[in-house]
Design a protein around this motif. Sequence first.
Motif, PDB file in Angstrom:
ATOM      1  N   ALA A  78       0.910  -1.422  -0.039  1.00  0.00           N
ATOM      2  CA  ALA A  78       0.053   0.141   0.003  1.00  0.00           C
ATOM      3  C   ALA A  78       0.947   1.132   0.112  1.00  0.00           C
ATOM      4  O   ALA A  78       0.494   2.432  -0.118  1.00  0.00           O
ATOM      5  CB  ALA A  78      -0.802  -0.033   1.150  1.00  0.00           C
ATOM      6  N   GLN A  79       2.053   1.117   0.454  1.00  0.00           N
ATOM      7  CA  GLN A  79       2.920   2.482   0.525  1.00  0.00           C
ATOM      8  C   GLN A  79       3.749   2.486  -0.739  1.00  0.00           C
ATOM      9  O   GLN A  79       4.384   3.456  -0.898  1.00  0.00           O
ATOM     10  CB  GLN A  79       3.975   2.195   1.508  1.00  0.00           C
ATOM     11  N   VAL A  80       3.700   1.784  -2.094  1.00  0.00           N
ATOM     12  CA  VAL A  80       4.420   1.938  -3.024  1.00  0.00           C
ATOM     13  C   VAL A  80       3.483   2.455  -4.162  1.00  0.00           C
ATOM     14  O   VAL A  80       2.309   2.165  -4.351  1.00  0.00           O
ATOM     15  CB  VAL A  80       5.317   0.855  -3.455  1.00  0.00           C
ATOM     16  N   SER A  81       3.957   3.323  -5.022  1.00  0.00           N
ATOM     17  CA  SER A  81       3.205   3.907  -6.396  1.00  0.00           C
ATOM     18  C   SER A  81       3.186   2.736  -7.396  1.00  0.00           C
ATOM     19  O   SER A  81       4.086   2.171  -7.670  1.00  0.00           O
ATOM     20  CB  SER A  81       4.004   5.011  -6.918  1.00  0.00           C
ATOM     21  N   PRO A  82       1.957   2.506  -8.014  1.00  0.00           N
ATOM     22  CA  PRO A  82       1.870   1.668  -9.180  1.00  0.00           C
ATOM     23  C   PRO A  82       2.892   1.892 -10.171  1.00  0.00           C
ATOM     24  O   PRO A  82       3.223   0.833 -11.069  1.00  0.00           O
ATOM     25  CB  PRO A  82       0.331   1.905  -9.755  1.00  0.00           C
ATOM     26  N   SER A  83       3.629   2.944 -10.276  1.00  0.00           N
ATOM     27  CA  SER A  83       4.395   3.359 -11.414  1.00  0.00           C
ATOM     28  C   SER A  83       5.704   3.126 -10.927  1.00  0.00           C
ATOM     29  O   SER A  83       6.872   3.259 -11.606  1.00  0.00           O
ATOM     30  CB  SER A  83       4.624   4.944 -11.639  1.00  0.00           C
ATOM     31  N   SER A  84       5.840   2.662  -9.859  1.00  0.00           N
ATOM     32  CA  SER A  84       7.482   2.305  -9.122  1.00  0.00           C
ATOM     33  C   SER A  84       7.597   0.786  -9.787  1.00  0.00           C
ATOM     34  O   SER A  84       6.818  -0.207  -9.783  1.00  0.00           O
ATOM     35  CB  SER A  84       7.606   2.639  -7.779  1.00  0.00           C
ATOM     36  N   ILE A  85       8.948   0.481  -9.578  1.00  0.00           N
ATOM     37  CA  ILE A  85       9.482  -0.712  -9.843  1.00  0.00           C
ATOM     38  C   ILE A  85       9.073  -1.669  -8.606  1.00  0.00           C
ATOM     39  O   ILE A  85       8.819  -2.746  -8.966  1.00  0.00           O
ATOM     40  CB  ILE A  85      10.853  -0.970 -10.153  1.00  0.00           C
ATOM     41  N   SER A  86       9.199  -0.905  -7.534  1.00  0.00           N
ATOM     42  CA  SER A  86       8.893  -1.631  -6.264  1.00  0.00           C
ATOM     43  C   SER A  86       7.539  -2.434  -6.212  1.00  0.00           C
ATOM     44  O   SER A  86       7.299  -3.603  -5.740  1.00  0.00           O
ATOM     45  CB  SER A  86       9.061  -1.074  -4.973  1.00  0.00           C
ATOM     46  N   SER A  87       6.775  -1.832  -6.854  1.00  0.00           N
ATOM     47  CA  SER A  87       5.059  -2.377  -7.169  1.00  0.00           C
ATOM     48  C   SER A  87       5.094  -3.648  -8.017  1.00  0.00           C
ATOM     49  O   SER A  87       4.713  -4.719  -7.721  1.00  0.00           O
ATOM     50  CB  SER A  87       3.879  -1.618  -7.652  1.00  0.00           C
ATOM     51  N   ASP A  88       6.039  -3.692  -8.879  1.00  0.00           N
ATOM     52  CA  ASP A  88       6.258  -4.924  -9.710  1.00  0.00           C
ATOM     53  C   ASP A  88       6.951  -6.161  -8.849  1.00  0.00           C
ATOM     54  O   ASP A  88       6.669  -7.217  -9.281  1.00  0.00           O
ATOM     55  CB  ASP A  88       6.991  -4.790 -11.076  1.00  0.00           C
ATOM     56  N   GLN A  89       7.873  -5.634  -8.103  1.00  0.00           N
ATOM     57  CA  GLN A  89       8.695  -6.627  -7.470  1.00  0.00           C
ATOM     58  C   GLN A  89       7.792  -7.435  -6.284  1.00  0.00           C
ATOM     59  O   GLN A  89       7.772  -8.407  -5.899  1.00  0.00           O
ATOM     60  CB  GLN A  89       9.813  -5.901  -6.734  1.00  0.00           C
ATOM     61  N   ILE A  90       6.780  -6.498  -5.753  1.00  0.00           N
ATOM     62  CA  ILE A  90       5.977  -7.005  -4.617  1.00  0.00           C
ATOM     63  C   ILE A  90       5.064  -8.049  -5.473  1.00  0.00           C
ATOM     64  O   ILE A  90       4.643  -8.972  -4.862  1.00  0.00           O
ATOM     65  CB  ILE A  90       5.304  -5.728  -4.121  1.00  0.00           C
ATOM     66  N   LYS A  91       4.431  -7.505  -6.481  1.00  0.00           N
ATOM     67  CA  LYS A  91       3.643  -8.382  -7.154  1.00  0.00           C
ATOM     68  C   LYS A  91       4.194  -9.690  -7.583  1.00  0.00           C
ATOM     69  O   LYS A  91       3.601 -10.831  -7.631  1.00  0.00           O
ATOM     70  CB  LYS A  91       3.005  -7.547  -8.497  1.00  0.00           C
ATOM     71  N   PHE A  92       5.410  -9.672  -8.100  1.00  0.00           N
ATOM     72  CA  PHE A  92       6.106 -11.007  -8.687  1.00  0.00           C
ATOM     73  C   PHE A  92       6.309 -11.772  -7.195  1.00  0.00           C
ATOM     74  O   PHE A  92       6.387 -13.217  -7.229  1.00  0.00           O
ATOM     75  CB  PHE A  92       7.499 -10.645  -8.999  1.00  0.00           C
ATOM     76  N   TRP A  93       6.645 -11.140  -6.040  1.00  0.00           N
ATOM     77  CA  TRP A  93       6.730 -11.883  -4.763  1.00  0.00           C
ATOM     78  C   TRP A  93       5.442 -12.663  -4.495  1.00  0.00           C
ATOM     79  O   TRP A  93       5.566 -13.765  -4.370  1.00  0.00           O
ATOM     80  CB  TRP A  93       7.283 -11.238  -3.597  1.00  0.00           C
ATOM     81  N   SER A  94       4.231 -11.756  -4.415  1.00  0.00           N
ATOM     82  CA  SER A  94       3.075 -12.255  -4.159  1.00  0.00           C
ATOM     83  C   SER A  94       2.478 -13.596  -5.121  1.00  0.00           C
ATOM     84  O   SER A  94       1.922 -14.390  -4.582  1.00  0.00           O
ATOM     85  CB  SER A  94       2.004 -11.292  -4.038  1.00  0.00           C
ATOM     86  N   LYS A 127       9.827 -26.302  -8.164  1.00  0.00           N
ATOM     87  CA  LYS A 127       8.138 -26.153  -7.182  1.00  0.00           C
ATOM     88  C   LYS A 127       8.097 -24.791  -8.223  1.00  0.00           C
ATOM     89  O   LYS A 127       8.900 -23.983  -8.332  1.00  0.00           O
ATOM     90  CB  LYS A 127       8.365 -26.205  -6.021  1.00  0.00           C
ATOM     91  N   ASN A 128       6.776 -24.410  -8.052  1.00  0.00           N
ATOM     92  CA  ASN A 128       6.213 -23.203  -8.612  1.00  0.00           C
ATOM     93  C   ASN A 128       6.094 -22.520  -7.643  1.00  0.00           C
ATOM     94  O   ASN A 128       5.761 -21.041  -7.648  1.00  0.00           O
ATOM     95  CB  ASN A 128       4.970 -23.419  -9.670  1.00  0.00           C
ATOM     96  N   LYS A 129       5.644 -22.669  -6.420  1.00  0.00           N
ATOM     97  CA  LYS A 129       5.370 -21.987  -5.029  1.00  0.00           C
ATOM     98  C   LYS A 129       6.144 -22.160  -4.037  1.00  0.00           C
ATOM     99  O   LYS A 129       6.504 -23.321  -3.642  1.00  0.00           O
ATOM    100  CB  LYS A 129       3.847 -22.255  -4.663  1.00  0.00           C
ATOM    101  N   LEU A 130       6.746 -21.134  -3.461  1.00  0.00           N
ATOM    102  CA  LEU A 130       7.718 -21.108  -2.410  1.00  0.00           C
ATOM    103  C   LEU A 130       7.305 -20.603  -0.919  1.00  0.00           C
ATOM    104  O   LEU A 130       6.394 -19.844  -0.928  1.00  0.00           O
ATOM    105  CB  LEU A 130       9.072 -20.326  -3.051  1.00  0.00           C
ATOM    106  N   LEU A 131       8.203 -20.908  -0.281  1.00  0.00           N
ATOM    107  CA  LEU A 131       8.189 -20.376   1.201  1.00  0.00           C
ATOM    108  C   LEU A 131       9.608 -19.721   1.275  1.00  0.00           C
ATOM    109  O   LEU A 131      10.641 -20.498   1.181  1.00  0.00           O
ATOM    110  CB  LEU A 131       7.999 -21.429   2.374  1.00  0.00           C
ATOM    111  N   ALA A 132       9.687 -18.537   2.136  1.00  0.00           N
ATOM    112  CA  ALA A 132      10.915 -17.917   2.264  1.00  0.00           C
ATOM    113  C   ALA A 132      11.013 -17.784   3.764  1.00  0.00           C
ATOM    114  O   ALA A 132      10.213 -17.510   4.410  1.00  0.00           O
ATOM    115  CB  ALA A 132      10.942 -16.298   1.728  1.00  0.00           C
ATOM    116  N   LEU A 133      12.172 -18.437   4.276  1.00  0.00           N
ATOM    117  CA  LEU A 133      12.369 -18.461   5.718  1.00  0.00           C
ATOM    118  C   LEU A 133      13.640 -17.437   6.236  1.00  0.00           C
ATOM    119  O   LEU A 133      14.700 -17.602   5.511  1.00  0.00           O
ATOM    120  CB  LEU A 133      12.820 -19.817   6.222  1.00  0.00           C
TER     121      LEU A 133
END
Length: 337
Positions: free
Chosen positions: A27-43, A223-229
Amino acid sequence: MVTSHSLTFLLLFHLAFSLSFTFFASAQVSPSSISSDQIKFWSENVHNEMPESIFKKLSPLTKWDRNYYTKMISKSDFSESPNFCTLAKLSCSSEYDDFKSVKEAYAMTKAYKNNGALPSQSNKVDEFSYFRLSIFREGNKLHLSDLEEKIPNRAFLPQEIASKISISRKNIRKIFPKSYELSKSSIETTLSYCNAEAMKGEIKNCPKSLEEMISFSKFALSKNKLLALTSQSTRTGDFLIKKIKKFDRPKVVACHEVYLPFAAYFCHSISSSQIYAVDLIEAETRLSVNTVIAICHMDTSRWPANHVAFKILKFSPGEGEACHWMSNIDLAWIADD
């Protein structure tokens, strides 16, 4: 006197404050920022929330910046500039030559070609840096060393820019000449590990972007879905083990941050490794301290005989397992089963 209204308020406040970190971050990043793409890729690829150590490395560049610098970095005469380094949140003008984490972490599993010798290791040996599985008993007292790695914070490059950079001395010196001269020792350490041959049974890579790290982990784990520890905090001292959770997975990918002017990691999948999450509490108060991640390498037969783990654990290669904690900037990836 606490009224029902104040209790209700406190409960609601606590609930609101306990929203997931990833939801808050997105919610803190702009849709025009690269970080929004990185968060989307993570999710899309990782089941659990993004840890703070990764969130603070998200790129501050806009998509316009990305497109511009992707074109610029493809030119033969491009090199770091103060504007590029500032916009991308890179470490271009800071000297950093205290690079211990990967020296210790990768040295655990890599027998180098020069007669099995390891990179130079400090004469100061932390006797608690390696341990046996036998310490994993609920109620057992243990000493936790300092797990905080004070490496300069740099952002991930957008994958479009990162893909134009090769992890070679020639390319790094060309694009980041000032950075290379200021932090030559740490950068050379990174280059040596990233360009070393994988040992038998090892799958390794040095991702230069967040997307590349996730994609490599998916490939290595099939695997296609991961867990990060990650280890949740880095308090040092004597604690009691409250709870031990073993992640029963056939494969683990461990990623250790390496030093380049931009955020980068050394990732490898080693066979015969087990991963644990250990909840620690204060010995006297029984208050919760943190949850730390441990990796146990069950097959040490290929480790060089002069490895510091054998000095601490007092056995020879192949005679037992060697476990170690993961630092605050390490990541362990497992399949989301």
